[in-house]
Design a protein around this motif. Structure first.
Motif, PDB file in Angstrom:
ATOM      1  N   GLU A 250      -4.886  -5.272   6.477  1.00 35.58           N
ATOM      2  CA  GLU A 250      -5.245  -4.371   5.389  1.00 35.58           C
ATOM      3  C   GLU A 250      -4.290  -3.191   5.259  1.00 35.58           C
ATOM      4  N   THR A 251      -3.917  -2.574   6.383  1.00 39.02           N
ATOM      5  CA  THR A 251      -3.121  -1.351   6.286  1.00 39.02           C
ATOM      6  C   THR A 251      -1.750  -1.609   5.660  1.00 39.02           C
ATOM      7  N   VAL A 252      -1.070  -2.677   6.096  1.00 40.04           N
ATOM      8  CA  VAL A 252       0.265  -2.955   5.556  1.00 40.04           C
ATOM      9  C   VAL A 252       0.173  -3.409   4.103  1.00 40.04           C
ATOM     10  N   SER A 253      -0.785  -4.270   3.781  1.00 37.79           N
ATOM     11  CA  SER A 253      -0.881  -4.759   2.402  1.00 37.79           C
ATOM     12  C   SER A 253      -1.274  -3.633   1.444  1.00 37.79           C
ATOM     13  N   ILE A 254      -2.146  -2.720   1.879  1.00 33.32           N
ATOM     14  CA  ILE A 254      -2.514  -1.574   1.037  1.00 33.32           C
ATOM     15  C   ILE A 254      -1.292  -0.675   0.822  1.00 33.32           C
ATOM     16  N   THR A 255      -0.497  -0.467   1.861  1.00 34.05           N
ATOM     17  CA  THR A 255       0.707   0.358   1.739  1.00 34.05           C
ATOM     18  C   THR A 255       1.697  -0.266   0.762  1.00 34.05           C
ATOM     19  N   LEU A 256       1.888  -1.577   0.850  1.00 29.98           N
ATOM     20  CA  LEU A 256       2.778  -2.257  -0.095  1.00 29.98           C
ATOM     21  C   LEU A 256       2.252  -2.144  -1.521  1.00 29.98           C
ATOM     22  N   ARG A 257       0.942  -2.296  -1.675  1.00 28.74           N
ATOM     23  CA  ARG A 257       0.339  -2.176  -3.008  1.00 28.74           C
ATOM     24  C   ARG A 257       0.543  -0.769  -3.569  1.00 28.74           C
ATOM     25  N   TYR A 258       0.437   0.213  -2.702  1.00 27.66           N
ATOM     26  CA  TYR A 258       0.678   1.590  -3.119  1.00 27.66           C
ATOM     27  C   TYR A 258       2.140   1.770  -3.526  1.00 27.66           C
ATOM     28  N   GLY A 259       3.045   1.164  -2.757  1.00 29.40           N
ATOM     29  CA  GLY A 259       4.462   1.287  -3.049  1.00 29.40           C
ATOM     30  C   GLY A 259       4.826   0.751  -4.413  1.00 29.40           C
ATOM     31  N   LEU A 260       4.283  -0.404  -4.772  1.00 35.36           N
ATOM     32  CA  LEU A 260       4.579  -0.985  -6.091  1.00 35.36           C
ATOM     33  C   LEU A 260       4.038  -0.106  -7.211  1.00 35.36           C
ATOM     34  N   LEU A 261       2.862   0.489  -7.001  1.00 32.19           N
ATOM     35  CA  LEU A 261       2.299   1.393  -8.010  1.00 32.19           C
ATOM     36  C   LEU A 261       3.196   2.615  -8.203  1.00 32.19           C
ATOM     37  N   ILE A 262       3.667   3.190  -7.109  1.00 27.87           N
ATOM     38  CA  ILE A 262       4.539   4.369  -7.188  1.00 27.87           C
ATOM     39  C   ILE A 262       5.827   4.026  -7.937  1.00 27.87           C
ATOM     40  N   LEU A 263       6.372   2.849  -7.681  1.00 25.60           N
ATOM     41  CA  LEU A 263       7.602   2.443  -8.367  1.00 25.60           C
ATOM     42  C   LEU A 263       7.365   2.176  -9.848  1.00 25.60           C
ATOM     43  N   LEU A 264       6.162   1.699 -10.205  1.00 23.11           N
ATOM     44  CA  LEU A 264       5.819   1.567 -11.623  1.00 23.11           C
ATOM     45  C   LEU A 264       5.831   2.931 -12.304  1.00 23.11           C
ATOM     46  N   ARG A 265       5.316   3.926 -11.583  1.00 29.24           N
ATOM     47  CA  ARG A 265       5.266   5.289 -12.145  1.00 29.24           C
ATOM     48  C   ARG A 265       6.653   5.922 -12.192  1.00 29.24           C
ATOM     49  N   HIS A 266       7.529   5.532 -11.263  1.00 25.78           N
ATOM     50  CA  HIS A 266       8.848   6.144 -11.163  1.00 25.78           C
ATOM     51  C   HIS A 266       9.935   5.066 -11.266  1.00 25.78           C
ATOM     52  N   PRO A 267      10.213   4.552 -12.457  1.00 29.46           N
ATOM     53  CA  PRO A 267      11.228   3.501 -12.600  1.00 29.46           C
ATOM     54  C   PRO A 267      12.618   3.948 -12.182  1.00 29.46           C
ATOM     55  N   GLU A 268      12.865   5.255 -12.218  1.00 29.78           N
ATOM     56  CA  GLU A 268      14.176   5.756 -11.789  1.00 29.78           C
ATOM     57  C   GLU A 268      14.371   5.550 -10.284  1.00 29.78           C
ATOM     58  N   ILE A 269      13.267   5.617  -9.519  1.00 32.32           N
ATOM     59  CA  ILE A 269      13.343   5.357  -8.076  1.00 32.32           C
ATOM     60  C   ILE A 269      13.540   3.865  -7.832  1.00 32.32           C
ATOM     61  N   ASN A 407      12.022  -7.378 -11.347  1.00 32.16           N
ATOM     62  CA  ASN A 407      11.797  -6.070 -11.960  1.00 32.16           C
ATOM     63  C   ASN A 407      10.303  -5.894 -12.184  1.00 32.16           C
ATOM     64  N   LEU A 408       9.805  -4.700 -11.922  1.00 29.03           N
ATOM     65  CA  LEU A 408       8.386  -4.402 -12.107  1.00 29.03           C
ATOM     66  C   LEU A 408       8.152  -3.928 -13.532  1.00 29.03           C
ATOM     67  N   PHE A 411       2.339  -2.337 -18.937  1.00 28.39           N
ATOM     68  CA  PHE A 411       2.053  -2.089 -20.342  1.00 28.39           C
ATOM     69  C   PHE A 411       1.529  -0.673 -20.564  1.00 28.39           C
ATOM     70  N   GLN A 412       1.381   0.086 -19.470  1.00 23.80           N
ATOM     71  CA  GLN A 412       0.963   1.474 -19.580  1.00 23.80           C
ATOM     72  C   GLN A 412       2.171   2.371 -19.870  1.00 23.80           C
ATOM     73  N   VAL A 413       1.879   3.542 -20.389  1.00 19.32           N
ATOM     74  CA  VAL A 413       2.911   4.575 -20.481  1.00 19.32           C
ATOM     75  C   VAL A 413       3.156   5.078 -19.067  1.00 19.32           C
ATOM     76  N   ARG A 414       4.416   5.012 -18.633  1.00 20.75           N
ATOM     77  CA  ARG A 414       4.724   5.307 -17.223  1.00 20.75           C
ATOM     78  C   ARG A 414       4.185   6.670 -16.789  1.00 20.75           C
ATOM     79  N   GLU A 415       4.356   7.667 -17.652  1.00 22.33           N
ATOM     80  CA  GLU A 415       3.940   9.025 -17.294  1.00 22.33           C
ATOM     81  C   GLU A 415       2.424   9.158 -17.141  1.00 22.33           C
ATOM     82  N   GLU A 416       1.681   8.188 -17.669  1.00 22.67           N
ATOM     83  CA  GLU A 416       0.222   8.254 -17.589  1.00 22.67           C
ATOM     84  C   GLU A 416      -0.340   7.478 -16.407  1.00 22.67           C
TER      85      GLU A 416
END
Length: 447
Positions: A250-269, A407-408, A411-416
C-alpha cells in the motif's frame, strides 16, 4: 493531524497526551526524532502493542514484536531479503520487468481515462510476490485481485478513526464488535492465503535450493527443529510474510499514485523529468539504478513526492525498553512513544517551503542532488522500515519507466487539480482522480 500540530506549537517538540487510559509521549521535529531513535536507539527500540491487530498478529512476526523474537526475525528477514536481491541487481531486474508489464497494461487503456490505483497496486505487489512466493501474478488473476482487495480493506480499516478509538479503549470491542470483526476477517483471510502458499512450498521444498523467502524460512525451521524455543515456526512465518505484504504494497503504490497526480498538476515538472530521462537513458533500454546518480532532478522529484505526500504522518508507536531521561523528562520503562512524522518532513529548518511541492528542497545551487537529514519517510533507528531500500528502487524505476514511455494526460484544467492530501484517520492519501496516457514513441524496442 491538526491536533498534533497545535500541541507542538503550544508545548514544543516533546509533549504527552492521553488517548484512553495510557499516556503517549509524542516527539516532533527532526532533532527530537534523531536524539531518540538514533542516539538512544536501544532505549527507544521497543514496539508498543497495537490492540486493533488482535493477539495473533500482535504477538508474532517482525513488525509488532519486541525483544528476542523481533531481533531474530528481523535479522533473518534482512539477510534473506538481501540474499534474494534487495538492494542488488537481481531484484532490480525483477522491478524492471514488472515496470515493463505496467507500461504495457497502461498502454492497453488506449487513451481512455482510468483510475491508476488498480495498476499501481498490482505492479508493486508483484515485487513482493516474486520475493516471497517466487512468482508474479497476472493482473487479472482472481486470487491475486482478492488478496490485494483484502490488503487494501485492512489498510483502510487500520487507519480509520474508529480503529484508533479501539486501540485506546480495547473494551469497546465487546460493545461495538462489528468494525473489529471486519478487520479480523480480513487478517484471517490474508493469513489463510499465505498458509496455503506455505503448504504448496512444502510439497516441493528442497532445503538445499531455496527459491524464495518462504523456502528460506522453511529451511531455517528445519535447522532449528530440535530447538524447543525456536522462533522459526509456522505462525511467525505467516505473520512475517503478512508484515512484508502489508508494509510493502500500500505505501509504495499510494506514493506512486500521488506522484502521477502531482505530475498531472505540474506538467512542467513532468517535462523536465522526461528531458533528463531522454538525455541519460534514451528510449531503447530500461532505466536502471545506476542512472539515478546522473539524474539529479528526477531523484529530487522522487524524494519530494515522498516528503510532500507524507502518507504515514504518525509512525507505529515505540515502547521504552528501560527507564530513561530524555530532554529533562523521565520516561519509565514501557512508556509509549510516538513520532509525528509530518513535523519531520515539514520541518522548516530543513525545508524552505515545507507545505508546497518543491523539488528544489533536494537540489543545490548548481542543480546537483542534495541530501536532507530530515528526509525520513521510513522512520529511523532500529525500527526503520524493513523494506526501505526496496521501496526506493521501486519508486525510482516504476516512475522513470512510465515517464520514459508515456505522457500523462488529463481532461481537467491543470491549475484546478487538487494535490492536497486527503486525511483518512491517521493516514493520508492523494485525492481520487483519473488520468489517461499517450505513448511517447510509436515503438519502444525493449517492451
Amino acid at each position: 493531524m491538526a491536533p498534533c500540530t497545535q500541541l507542538q506549537e503550544k508545548y514544543g517538540p516533546v509533549f504527552t497526551f492521553y488517548m484512553g487510559p495510557r499516556p503517549t509521549v509524542v516527539l516532533c521535529g527532526y532533532e527530537a526524532m534523531k536524539e531518540a531513535f538514533t542516539d538512544n536507539a536501544e532505549a527507544f527500540g521497543g514496539r508498543a502493542p497495537i490492540q486493533a491487530l488482535g493477539d495473533t498478529i500482535s504477538k508474532y512476526g517482525v513488525v509488532s514484536t519486541s525483544g528476542e523474537r523481533w531481533k531474530q526475525l528481523r535479522r533473518f528477514s534482512l539477510t534473506t531479503l538481501r540474499n534474494f536481491g534487495m538492494g542488488k541487481r537481481s531484484i532490480e531486474e525483477r522491478i524492471q520487468e514488472e515496470a515493463r508489464f505496467l507500461v504495457e497494461a497502461l498502454q492497453e487503456t488506449q487513451g481512455h481515462p482510468f483510475d491508476p490505483t488498480f495498476y499501481l497496486s498490482h505492479a508493486v505487489s508483484n515485487i513482493i510476490c516474486s520475493i516471497v512466493f517466487g512468482n508474479r501474478f497476472e493482473y487479472e488473476d482472481k486470487d491475486f485481485i482478492t488478496l490485494l482487495e483484502l490488503i487494501n480493506t485492512a489498510f483502510r480499516l487500520m487507519s480509520s478513526p474508529g480503529m484508533q478509538i479501539f486501540n485506546a479503549f480495547p473494551c469497546l470491542k465487546r460493545i461495538f464488535p462489528s468494525p473489529h470483526r471486519r478487520l479480523s476477517k480480513c487478517f484471517d483471510d490474508i493469513i489463510s492465503f499465505i498458509l496455503q502458499r506455505v503448504q504448496m512450498h512444502r510439497e516441493s521444498f528442497d532445503p538445499n535450493c531455496p527459491r524464495d523467502f518462504i523456502d528460506s524460512f522453511l529451511a531455517k525451521m528445519e535447522q532449528e527443529k530440535e530447538n524447543p524455543v525456536s522462533e522459526f515456526h509456522d505462525m511467525n512465518l505467516a505473520i512475517t510474510v503478512f508484515n512484508l505484504f502489508f508494509a510493502g504494497t500500500e505505501t509504495v503504490s499510494i506514493t506512486l499514485r500521488y506522484g502521477l497526480l502531482i505530475l498531472l498538476r505540474h506538467p512542467e515538472i513532468e517535462a523536465k523529468v522526461q528531458e533528463e530521462i531522454d538525455r541519460v537513458i534514451g528510449r531503447n533500454r530500461s532505466p536502471c539504478m545506476e542512472d539515478r546518480i546522473k539524474m539529479p532532478y528526477t531523484d529530487a522529484v522522487v524524494h519530494e513526492i515522498q516528503r510532500f505526500g507524507d502518507i504515514t504522518p504518525v509512525v507505529a508507536s515505540h515502547l521504552m525498553t528501560r527507564d530513561t531521561t530524555f530532554r529533562g523528562y523521565s520516561l519509565p520503562k514501557d512508556t509509549v512513544v510516538g513520532v509525528f512524522l509530518t513535523s519531520v518532513l515539514q520541518d522548516p529548518q530543513y525545508f524552505e517551503t515545507p507545505k508546497k511541492f518543491n523539488p528544489g528542497h533536494f537540489l543545490d545551487e548548481n542543480g546537483a542532488f542534495k541530501k536532507s537529514e530530515a528526509f525520513l519517510p521510513f522512520s529511523s533507528g532500529k525500527r526503520v522500515c524493513l523494506g526501505e531500500s526496496l521501496a526506493r528502487m521501486e519508486l525510482f524505476l516504476f516512475l522513470t519507466t512510465v515517464l520514459q514511455n508515456l505522457n500523462l494526460k488529463t481532461f481537467q484544467v491543470r491549475e484546478e487539480i487538487d494535490i492536497l492530501p486527503v486525511v483518512e484517520g491517521i493516514g493520508k492519501r492523494p485525492p481520487r482522480y483519473r488520468l489517461s496516457v499517450a505513448p511517447r514513441w510509436k515503438i519502444t524496442s525493449y517492451i
